[in-house]
Every structure is written in structure tokens, then in C-alpha cells.
Design a protein around this motif. Structure first.
Motif, PDB file in Angstrom:
ATOM      1  N   VAL A  66      14.684  -6.694  -3.008  1.00  0.00           N
ATOM      2  CA  VAL A  66      14.130  -6.920  -4.347  1.00  0.00           C
ATOM      3  C   VAL A  66      13.219  -5.761  -4.735  1.00  0.00           C
ATOM      4  CG1 VAL A  66      12.753  -8.482  -5.777  1.00  0.00           C
ATOM      5  CG2 VAL A  66      14.263  -9.408  -4.005  1.00  0.00           C
ATOM      6  N   VAL A  67      12.359  -5.374  -3.803  1.00  0.00           N
ATOM      7  CA  VAL A  67      11.500  -4.200  -3.986  1.00  0.00           C
ATOM      8  C   VAL A  67      11.645  -3.333  -2.747  1.00  0.00           C
ATOM      9  CG1 VAL A  67       9.151  -3.353  -4.335  1.00  0.00           C
ATOM     10  CG2 VAL A  67       9.858  -5.528  -5.365  1.00  0.00           C
ATOM     11  N   LYS A  68      11.993  -2.083  -2.933  1.00  0.00           N
ATOM     12  CA  LYS A  68      12.227  -1.181  -1.820  1.00  0.00           C
ATOM     13  C   LYS A  68      10.948  -0.924  -1.025  1.00  0.00           C
ATOM     14  CE  LYS A  68      16.037   1.360  -4.021  1.00  0.00           C
ATOM     15  NZ  LYS A  68      16.488   2.692  -4.487  1.00  0.00           N
ATOM     16  N   GLU A  69      11.147  -0.555   0.253  1.00  0.00           N
ATOM     17  CA  GLU A  69      10.028  -0.190   1.112  1.00  0.00           C
ATOM     18  C   GLU A  69       9.210   0.926   0.458  1.00  0.00           C
ATOM     19  OE1 GLU A  69       7.398  -0.112   4.108  1.00  0.00           O
ATOM     20  OE2 GLU A  69       9.132  -1.458   4.136  1.00  0.00           O
ATOM     21  N   GLY A  70       7.897   0.695   0.367  1.00  0.00           N
ATOM     22  CA  GLY A  70       7.003   1.701  -0.198  1.00  0.00           C
ATOM     23  C   GLY A  70       6.839   1.646  -1.696  1.00  0.00           C
ATOM     24  N   GLU A  71       7.482   0.651  -2.367  1.00  0.00           N
ATOM     25  CA  GLU A  71       7.396   0.589  -3.828  1.00  0.00           C
ATOM     26  C   GLU A  71       6.663  -0.648  -4.347  1.00  0.00           C
ATOM     27  OE1 GLU A  71      11.175   1.140  -5.705  1.00  0.00           O
ATOM     28  OE2 GLU A  71      11.545   3.083  -4.726  1.00  0.00           O
ATOM     29  N   LEU A  72       6.216  -1.526  -3.437  1.00  0.00           N
ATOM     30  CA  LEU A  72       5.432  -2.676  -3.884  1.00  0.00           C
ATOM     31  C   LEU A  72       4.025  -2.241  -4.248  1.00  0.00           C
ATOM     32  CD1 LEU A  72       5.343  -5.738  -4.328  1.00  0.00           C
ATOM     33  CD2 LEU A  72       4.634  -5.990  -1.933  1.00  0.00           C
ATOM     34  N   ILE A  73       3.431  -1.405  -3.408  1.00  0.00           N
ATOM     35  CA  ILE A  73       2.145  -0.773  -3.694  1.00  0.00           C
ATOM     36  C   ILE A  73       2.297   0.713  -3.393  1.00  0.00           C
ATOM     37  CG2 ILE A  73       0.866  -2.872  -3.085  1.00  0.00           C
ATOM     38  CD1 ILE A  73       0.019  -1.412  -0.484  1.00  0.00           C
ATOM     39  N   PRO A  74       1.420   1.556  -3.930  1.00  0.00           N
ATOM     40  CA  PRO A  74       1.506   2.988  -3.617  1.00  0.00           C
ATOM     41  C   PRO A  74       1.353   3.233  -2.116  1.00  0.00           C
ATOM     42  CG  PRO A  74       0.056   2.608  -5.490  1.00  0.00           C
ATOM     43  CD  PRO A  74       0.355   1.261  -4.912  1.00  0.00           C
ATOM     44  N   GLU A 118       0.080   5.591  -0.538  1.00  0.00           N
ATOM     45  CA  GLU A 118      -1.234   6.115  -0.160  1.00  0.00           C
ATOM     46  C   GLU A 118      -2.303   5.035  -0.101  1.00  0.00           C
ATOM     47  OE1 GLU A 118      -0.611   6.923  -4.611  1.00  0.00           O
ATOM     48  OE2 GLU A 118       0.533   7.027  -2.737  1.00  0.00           O
ATOM     49  N   GLU A 119      -1.983   3.839  -0.646  1.00  0.00           N
ATOM     50  CA  GLU A 119      -2.940   2.731  -0.624  1.00  0.00           C
ATOM     51  C   GLU A 119      -2.693   1.769   0.538  1.00  0.00           C
ATOM     52  OE1 GLU A 119      -5.518   2.318  -2.421  1.00  0.00           O
ATOM     53  OE2 GLU A 119      -5.244   3.692  -4.107  1.00  0.00           O
ATOM     54  N   GLU A 120      -1.695   2.040   1.363  1.00  0.00           N
ATOM     55  CA  GLU A 120      -1.423   1.165   2.491  1.00  0.00           C
ATOM     56  C   GLU A 120      -2.557   1.214   3.505  1.00  0.00           C
ATOM     57  OE1 GLU A 120       2.266   2.086   4.310  1.00  0.00           O
ATOM     58  OE2 GLU A 120       3.490   1.366   2.648  1.00  0.00           O
ATOM     59  N   SER A 121      -2.856   0.065   4.094  1.00  0.00           N
ATOM     60  CA  SER A 121      -3.873  -0.010   5.129  1.00  0.00           C
ATOM     61  C   SER A 121      -3.465  -1.056   6.147  1.00  0.00           C
ATOM     62  CB  SER A 121      -5.242  -0.359   4.526  1.00  0.00           C
ATOM     63  OG  SER A 121      -5.216  -1.635   3.927  1.00  0.00           O
ATOM     64  N   TYR A 122      -4.130  -1.100   7.289  1.00  0.00           N
ATOM     65  CA  TYR A 122      -3.755  -2.036   8.343  1.00  0.00           C
ATOM     66  C   TYR A 122      -4.352  -3.415   8.112  1.00  0.00           C
ATOM     67  CZ  TYR A 122      -3.319  -4.178  12.930  1.00  0.00           C
ATOM     68  OH  TYR A 122      -3.037  -5.042  13.942  1.00  0.00           O
TER      69      TYR A 122
END
Length: 221
Positions: free
Chosen positions: A183-191, A193-197
Motif C-alpha cells: 500500500v505504501v512502499k518502504e521508506g515512503e510512509l515517513i521521510p 531521514e526522520e526514522e528513529s529506533y
């Protein structure tokens, strides 16, 4: 009328019911119900969650306890609005895998871990799951905390930064060839660069308008 006290930063896992909202107060190890008229009642004591909750049509309240690797089934046997009976519904999971994303669907409690999705049910009424099955064990999930169902029986899984749709999940849940649509590709749900653990578990629900709603956090954590 009661009030919410001592919540600090540990108020967690809100879910809506026909009566109002259930809310976990983790610092007080209790769950409260906020009724539609604003009344606040403690409905479960000595119950730490830190994870997620789900209520079934028969009124059973499932509470995940990630730090202890278990899911607790709470029941109100006498109908007074207080869940006085509790059993370990699912137990023995590694604490660091985080039991979250609980969702009741068609007689099964579906729950997510950091890299897996499973479903469990109690067939003999003792409050303990005697069937626990893995969903699509051949697939690699990344924190698939958001688990929700469409009215057509499609399983939506919201991961850390991807959304998947499994149209035949109920029938081919253990198959290595289970059909999955992106539905939403990997890395396209949020930016990216904003990913965190920390605090990246998503929650999803299908609204009355049949749209998919996903919590992202602010800023995305």
C-alpha cells in the motif's frame, strides 16, 4: 466523578469502546475507563501494560505486557464493571521482542512483535491460549505494530515505514506464498531521514468511512 492523577508520562494505550475510552496508567499499574459523560472509574488494578489493549465482543479485555513477554486476559465475571479476574493468555515470549499491536478479529487475538505477527485463541474457556499460530513466517517484518482489518476481511499491516495489505490472510496465514500487496512502499510512509529506533510503532484503524487511518507521531516517533 473521578479524576486522572499521577499519570506523568506513563499514560498509554487508549482504545475506544461503546461506553467511552479505556486508558492505561502505567505509573499506577491500573486501567481506567473515561465514560462519555466524563466519569472516570478504575476498572483494573495491578495491571501494568506499556503495550496495547483490545476488547472482545464478550467483554474480555486483553492487555499486553511487553516487559514480561506476555498478554493478559482480564474478565469481569460479576458484571460490576471491574475486571477482577486475569490469566496469562499468551506467555513465554522474549521480553525484548515487544508484544504489541493487539487486535481482535473473528475469534482470534492477533498480536505483533518486533519482527513477527501471530494469532491466538482459547478454545476451552480457561483464559489461556491453547492455539498460537504465526502469520506468514517466511516474510520479514520490521516492527509490524499496526494490525487492523477491513470489513472485507483484508489484513492491513503498518510497519515502521511501510504498509502492506494481505487480502487472504485468514486462509493462507501460514503459507510461504501468502499474497501481499504494498500500500505504501518502504521508506515512503515517513521521510527516511526522520526514522528513529524508539517509539516508532504505528497504530492503524479502518474508519466508518472505510478509510485507513495511521498514527505517525510527532515528529514521526
Amino acid at each position: 466523578m473521578g479524576t486522572l492523577e499521577g499519570t506523568g508520562n506513563n499514560t498509554d494505550s487508549p482504545i475506544a469502546t461503546e461506553k467511552g475510552i479505556l486508558l492505561a496508567q502505567n505509573d499506577l499499574s491500573q486501567i481506567v475507563e473515561i465514560s462519555l459523560d466524563g466519569k472516570v472509574d478504575v476498572i483494573a488494578a495491578d495491571t501494568y501494560t506499556g503495550g496495547a489493549m483490545a476488547v472482545t465482543p464478550d467483554g474480555t479485555l486483553y492487555v499486553s505486557v511487553p516487559k514480561e513477554g506476555r498478554i493478559v486476559a482480564c474478565r469481569d465475571r460479576d458484571g460490576d464493571g471491574v475486571y477482577e479476574t486475569r490469566t496469562d493468555f499468551v506467555r513465554g515470549k522474549e521480553a525484548n521482542t515487544v508484544l504489541q499491536g493487539v487486535q481482535w478479529h473473528d475469534g482470534w487475538l492477533w498480536f505483533a512483535q518486533l519482527n513477527a505477527i501471530s494469532k491466538a485463541r482459547d478454545t476451552n474457556g480457561d483464559g489461556v491460549a491453547d492455539e498460537v499460530k504465526s502469520f506468514a513466517p517466511s516474510l520479514k517484518f520490521t516492527n509490524p505494530n499496526g494490525v487492523c482489518w477491513t470489513k472485507d476481511g483484508f489484513l492491513i499491516v503498518v510497519e515502521h515505514n511501510r504498509v502492506l495489505n494481505f487480502p487472504a490472510a485468514e486462509f493462507f496465514y501460514e503459507s510461504p506464498d501468502v499474497a501481499a500487496f504494498v500500500v505504501v512502499k518502504e521508506g515512503e510512509l515517513i521521510p527516511k531521514e526522520e526514522e528513529s529506533y524508539n517509539h516508532t510503532a504505528r497504530v492503524c484503524r479502518i474508519g466508518p468511512d472505510d478509510r485507513l487511518y495511521i498514527s505517525l507521531g510527532q515528529p514521526f516517533n
